[in-house]
Write a protein that holds these residues in place. Structure first.
Motif, mmCIF file in Angstrom:
data_model
loop_
_atom_site.group_PDB
_atom_site.id
_atom_site.type_symbol
_atom_site.label_atom_id
_atom_site.label_comp_id
_atom_site.label_asym_id
_atom_site.label_seq_id
_atom_site.Cartn_x
_atom_site.Cartn_y
_atom_site.Cartn_z
ATOM 1 N N SER A 33 11.494 -23.285 -41.190
ATOM 2 C CA SER A 33 10.917 -21.953 -41.388
ATOM 3 C C SER A 33 11.290 -20.985 -40.274
ATOM 4 O O SER A 33 11.182 -19.780 -40.455
ATOM 5 N N PHE A 87 -0.065 -16.330 -42.476
ATOM 6 C CA PHE A 87 0.553 -16.421 -43.801
ATOM 7 C C PHE A 87 1.474 -15.233 -44.072
ATOM 8 O O PHE A 87 2.495 -15.389 -44.749
ATOM 9 N N ASN A 147 6.804 -26.089 -48.065
ATOM 10 C CA ASN A 147 5.784 -26.896 -48.757
ATOM 11 C C ASN A 147 6.399 -28.044 -49.541
ATOM 12 O O ASN A 147 5.935 -29.175 -49.490
ATOM 13 N N TYR A 190 7.451 -20.116 -47.229
ATOM 14 C CA TYR A 190 6.282 -20.948 -47.539
ATOM 15 C C TYR A 190 6.563 -22.013 -48.609
ATOM 16 O O TYR A 190 6.327 -23.206 -48.393
#
Ligand SMILES: C[S@@+](CC[C@H](N)C(=O)[O-])C[C@H]1O[C@@H](n2cnc3c(N)ncnc32)[C@H](O)[C@@H]1O
Length: 253
Positions: free
Chosen positions: A197, A32, A43, A39
């Protein structure tokens, strides 16, 4: 120049037993820390915008009162805290807890300045017994090193009569829906989430693997009961792709 790009954290062999690994928590935290910058964006894409709908449903089910003290465990970049902050009724105090420094830094920015933040492990919450009236946790429990220990900590910090509202991935019961969903999270999502990402840690391989090998909703409820929760109810959403679990700490404890 040193290459400080995060390296692989999950390879194929490690992914075979994600929940059984003794170093799971350390790997999850490092993962994380590495994906924190992208993030929220990933998502939103990966869930086709549903993640906000699910958190709003958490807020609705929590039925907050103005004197509530709410602890959001595994608060990440603060999406749950933000959802509670814009609700019609807001709790008196919002506290976010996460062990990833990079995720918390993002949460602490901007509109969440009224919240308290704490970098800690959900299995050792640095709050006194019976100090909060609601514990929330979205997409956190699947990542715990020890789920039972996590539930016991939630139970410890809750006041008698306090409640938990947990949101976690689950698998649809309907066979066709389940097949389509598994194809999506195991085959499609890792590619475009990885692309969006730039992740090298294996985070978007860990995600489906940790979902499919996570405990069933019956087993989650049984663990909550063992930890001392009562009135446990579950609300499957979006065909069972996620489930909200709600429960209370008995008034007498
Ligand atoms: C998938 S993110 C969810 C973040 C946020 N709740 C949301 O809804 O977007 C999971 C978060 O849980 C945190 N986490 C996982 N295990 C934890 C633990 N044992 N203690 C504290 N934080 C933990 C991770 O660092 C990460 O920020």
């Amino acid at each position: 120049m040193p290459n400080d790009r995060p390296k692989q954290i999950w390879d194929a062999a490690l992914l075979e037993s994600v929940h059984g690994r003794t170093d799971k928590a350390d790997r999850v935290r490092r993962m994380f820390d590495a994906i924190a910058p992208t993030y929220e964006r990933v998502n939103a894409w990966a869930s086709l915008g549903q993640d906000r709908v699910w958190r709003r449903e958490m807020v609705r089910l929590a039925a907050v009162r103005p004197d509530d003290v709410l602890l959001d465990v595994a608060s990440g970049t603060g999406d749950v805290l933000r959802a509670f902050s814009v609700a019609d009724t807001r709790p008196a105090q919002l506290i976010g807890l996460d062990f990833s420094h990079a995720m918390l830094l993002r949460a602490a920015r901007g509109p969440l300045a009224h919240c308290l933040f704490c970098q800690a492990d959900a299995l050792a919450i640095p709050l006194p017994e019976q100090s909060v009236s609601i514990v929330t946790c979205a997409f956190g429990i699947r990542n715990f090193q020890d789920l039972g220990a996590g539930f016991r900590e939630m139970q410890r910090v809750l006041r008698p009569g306090g409640r938990v509202v947990l949101l976690e991935f689950s698998l649809p019961e309907h066979t066709l829906l389940r097949r389509m969903y598994l194809y999506y999270i195991q085959k499609l999502m890792p590619y475009f989430a990885g692309f969006l990402s730039g992740d090298r840690t294996g985070a978007y391989r860990y995600l489906p693997q940790s979902v499919v090998s996570f405990e069933s909703s019956q087993a989650v409820r049984a663990r909550m009961k063992t930890a001392g929760f009562s009135g446990i109810t579950e609300y499957p959403l979006t065909g069972g792709v996620v489930t909200i679990y709600m429960a209370r700490k008995s008034s007498g404890k």
